[in-house]
Design a protein around this motif. Structure first.
Motif, mmCIF file in Angstrom:
data_model
loop_
_atom_site.group_PDB
_atom_site.id
_atom_site.type_symbol
_atom_site.label_atom_id
_atom_site.label_comp_id
_atom_site.label_asym_id
_atom_site.label_seq_id
_atom_site.Cartn_x
_atom_site.Cartn_y
_atom_site.Cartn_z
ATOM 1 N N PHE A 1 -196.229 -31.173 -30.595
ATOM 2 C CA PHE A 1 -196.368 -30.377 -31.817
ATOM 3 C C PHE A 1 -196.474 -31.281 -33.038
ATOM 4 O O PHE A 1 -196.917 -30.848 -34.102
ATOM 5 C CB PHE A 1 -195.178 -29.428 -31.965
ATOM 6 N N THR A 2 -196.092 -32.550 -32.886
ATOM 7 C CA THR A 2 -196.257 -33.512 -33.983
ATOM 8 C C THR A 2 -197.708 -33.586 -34.435
ATOM 9 O O THR A 2 -197.985 -33.895 -35.599
ATOM 10 C CB THR A 2 -195.818 -34.924 -33.557
ATOM 11 N N ILE A 3 -198.634 -33.323 -33.514
ATOM 12 C CA ILE A 3 -200.063 -33.395 -33.840
ATOM 13 C C ILE A 3 -200.385 -32.430 -34.977
ATOM 14 O O ILE A 3 -201.015 -32.790 -35.978
ATOM 15 C CB ILE A 3 -200.912 -33.058 -32.598
ATOM 16 N N VAL A 4 -199.978 -31.179 -34.804
ATOM 17 C CA VAL A 4 -200.240 -30.169 -35.817
ATOM 18 C C VAL A 4 -199.299 -30.319 -37.002
ATOM 19 O O VAL A 4 -199.702 -30.166 -38.157
ATOM 20 C CB VAL A 4 -200.112 -28.754 -35.214
ATOM 21 N N ALA A 5 -198.040 -30.654 -36.736
ATOM 22 C CA ALA A 5 -197.056 -30.798 -37.811
ATOM 23 C C ALA A 5 -197.488 -31.857 -38.820
ATOM 24 O O ALA A 5 -197.377 -31.661 -40.035
ATOM 25 C CB ALA A 5 -195.688 -31.140 -37.237
ATOM 26 N N GLY A 6 -197.998 -32.989 -38.320
ATOM 27 C CA GLY A 6 -198.436 -34.049 -39.217
ATOM 28 C C GLY A 6 -199.566 -33.607 -40.125
ATOM 29 O O GLY A 6 -199.622 -33.966 -41.305
ATOM 30 N N ILE A 7 -200.485 -32.798 -39.571
ATOM 31 C CA ILE A 7 -201.601 -32.299 -40.364
ATOM 32 C C ILE A 7 -201.121 -31.310 -41.425
ATOM 33 O O ILE A 7 -201.507 -31.373 -42.591
ATOM 34 C CB ILE A 7 -202.647 -31.632 -39.450
ATOM 35 N N LEU A 8 -200.257 -30.391 -41.019
ATOM 36 C CA LEU A 8 -199.806 -29.348 -41.936
ATOM 37 C C LEU A 8 -198.894 -29.886 -43.036
ATOM 38 O O LEU A 8 -198.774 -29.271 -44.105
ATOM 39 C CB LEU A 8 -199.071 -28.259 -41.153
ATOM 40 N N TRP B 1 -190.557 -36.187 -37.001
ATOM 41 C CA TRP B 1 -191.237 -37.452 -36.673
ATOM 42 C C TRP B 1 -192.363 -37.795 -37.644
ATOM 43 O O TRP B 1 -192.333 -38.862 -38.284
ATOM 44 C CB TRP B 1 -191.748 -37.397 -35.232
ATOM 45 N N PRO B 2 -193.406 -36.958 -37.795
ATOM 46 C CA PRO B 2 -194.478 -37.318 -38.726
ATOM 47 C C PRO B 2 -194.019 -37.331 -40.176
ATOM 48 O O PRO B 2 -194.541 -38.095 -40.993
ATOM 49 C CB PRO B 2 -195.537 -36.244 -38.492
ATOM 50 N N LEU B 3 -193.027 -36.509 -40.519
ATOM 51 C CA LEU B 3 -192.499 -36.510 -41.878
ATOM 52 C C LEU B 3 -191.882 -37.866 -42.200
ATOM 53 O O LEU B 3 -192.189 -38.478 -43.241
ATOM 54 C CB LEU B 3 -191.452 -35.403 -42.040
ATOM 55 N N ALA B 4 -191.027 -38.365 -41.321
ATOM 56 C CA ALA B 4 -190.367 -39.650 -41.548
ATOM 57 C C ALA B 4 -191.379 -40.790 -41.571
ATOM 58 O O ALA B 4 -191.310 -41.685 -42.439
ATOM 59 C CB ALA B 4 -189.309 -39.894 -40.471
ATOM 60 N N ASN B 5 -192.338 -40.773 -40.636
ATOM 61 C CA ASN B 5 -193.325 -41.844 -40.571
ATOM 62 C C ASN B 5 -194.177 -41.894 -41.835
ATOM 63 O O ASN B 5 -194.388 -42.961 -42.430
ATOM 64 C CB ASN B 5 -194.211 -41.660 -39.340
ATOM 65 N N LEU C 1 -206.025 -40.389 -39.536
ATOM 66 C CA LEU C 1 -204.575 -40.417 -39.333
ATOM 67 C C LEU C 1 -204.153 -39.303 -38.384
ATOM 68 O O LEU C 1 -203.311 -39.495 -37.509
ATOM 69 C CB LEU C 1 -203.855 -40.275 -40.672
ATOM 70 N N ALA C 2 -204.766 -38.137 -38.538
ATOM 71 C CA ALA C 2 -204.484 -37.034 -37.620
ATOM 72 C C ALA C 2 -204.920 -37.385 -36.199
ATOM 73 O O ALA C 2 -204.253 -37.035 -35.218
ATOM 74 C CB ALA C 2 -205.193 -35.766 -38.086
ATOM 75 N N ALA C 3 -206.043 -38.090 -36.077
ATOM 76 C CA ALA C 3 -206.529 -38.496 -34.762
ATOM 77 C C ALA C 3 -205.567 -39.462 -34.090
ATOM 78 O O ALA C 3 -205.301 -39.379 -32.890
ATOM 79 C CB ALA C 3 -207.915 -39.140 -34.895
#
Length: 318
Positions: A109-116, A175-179, A261-263
């Protein structure tokens, strides 16, 4: 961003994801052996930090890092506690409630979370959600869902699986938020830190939380056994050192292009494939059925579309 840089960043992300899968497989192994999750989280990062400090000292990069940390220590402690504390507490605790393949799958779900999260983190062109990249991420998630469905009716209860999913979903958003927040912090402050220094700095910041976790683990279960120590060291080297550094390098290369970055973040879907293979070989689980194989195909198809930089219609924002 040049096409070859996109391809290089995506390739690094794929390789990193293969090393990341050791976390899920070995966490399951430790859980089966009744190793306490607090020791696993704390020792994982402590082993990682010791390895990185030795490498940085050898490369004469440790002193500049320590100088940087002294300038704004609270930021490093905060995000270090989140990255190497909270995220891995959630993932490691989840291993007590569900199999590694489920954890690896839900974590995608990090995939979509990072984008959103992009519109809430950036003030430049990266704030725009790349719609086509989002659609490809959803395709990958559909494949993951099929793989998970193929593994239903296992040895865990519905309540255990629900707890597992909730824990991992929380980690998948953090995860994507912290990164990305750490990437922005380093970028805005103008710090000249490479990927290894950034990982080590974040790990140093997590030390207060690690000591608390070790204390909690000791009061709950005493000292860790030799098998847990060996497994945690393997996680630290494979996932913590090799995987994390490669992934940080990949996100650094793609940091100025939201779709790229999303990729890169989408390459984490490879983890579920590698985790299934690892659990089949090491823990004896059954190979996915036809439904699971269809899921693998969808994941692979999504990644192939992501990894063709020449097709701007795939990677460009809308």
């Amino acid at each position: 961003m040049q096409a070859n840089q996109k391809l290089k960043a995506i390739g690094m992300g794929v390789v990193a994801s293969v090393f990341f899968c050791s976390t899920y497989v070995l966490n399951s192994f430790i859980s089966v052996g009744n190793g306490h999750w607090a020791w696993t989280v704390a020792l994982r990062t402590l082993f990682l930090l010791l390895i990185l400090l030795g490498i940085l000292q050898y490369k004469n990069q440790l002193k500049p890092l320590l100088h940087t940390l002294k300038q704004q220590p609270k930021v490093w402690v905060f995000w270090g506690s989140i990255w190497f504390g909270l995220i891995y507490v959630l993932l490691t605790a989840a291993a007590s409630f569900g199999p590694g393949w489920l954890i690896a799958g839900v974590f995608q779900f990090t995939i979509v979370a990072g984008i959103l999260l992009s519109p809430f983190l950036y003030k430049d062109g990266r704030a725009k959600i790349p719609v086509r990249a989002l659609l490809l991420s959803i395709l990958i998630l559909a494949g993951i869902a099929l793989m998970q469905w193929s593994q239903r009716n296992g040895t865990y209860t519905d309540a255990q699986l629900l707890i597992c999913i909730v824990l991992v979903l929380l980690a998948a958003v953090i995860w994507p938020l912290a990164n990305r927040k750490m990437l922005l912090f380093v970028e805005e402050q103008g710090y000249e830190l490479n990927s290894m220094q950034r990982v080590a700095g974040t790990a140093i910041g997590s030390l207060p939380v690690l000591f608390m976790l070790m204390g909690f683990g000791y009061t709950e279960a005493g000292l860790p056994g030799n098998s847990q120590l060996l497994a945690v060291f393997a996680i630290s080297l494979s996932s913590g050192v090799i995987g994390t550094i490669l992934f940080f390098k990949a996100t650094h290369l793609a940091r100025t292009h939201s779709a790229a970055l999303a990729a890169v973040e989408a390459t984490q879907s490879i983890e579920i494939l590698a985790t299934v293979i690892g659990e089949v070989l090491l823990l004896g689980i059954a190979w996915p059925s036809l439904t699971g194989n269809v899921g693998m195909f969808l994941i692979t198809a999504g990644l192939i579309l992501y990894s063709i930089p020449a097709r701007k219609k795939v990677l460009s924002t809308v």
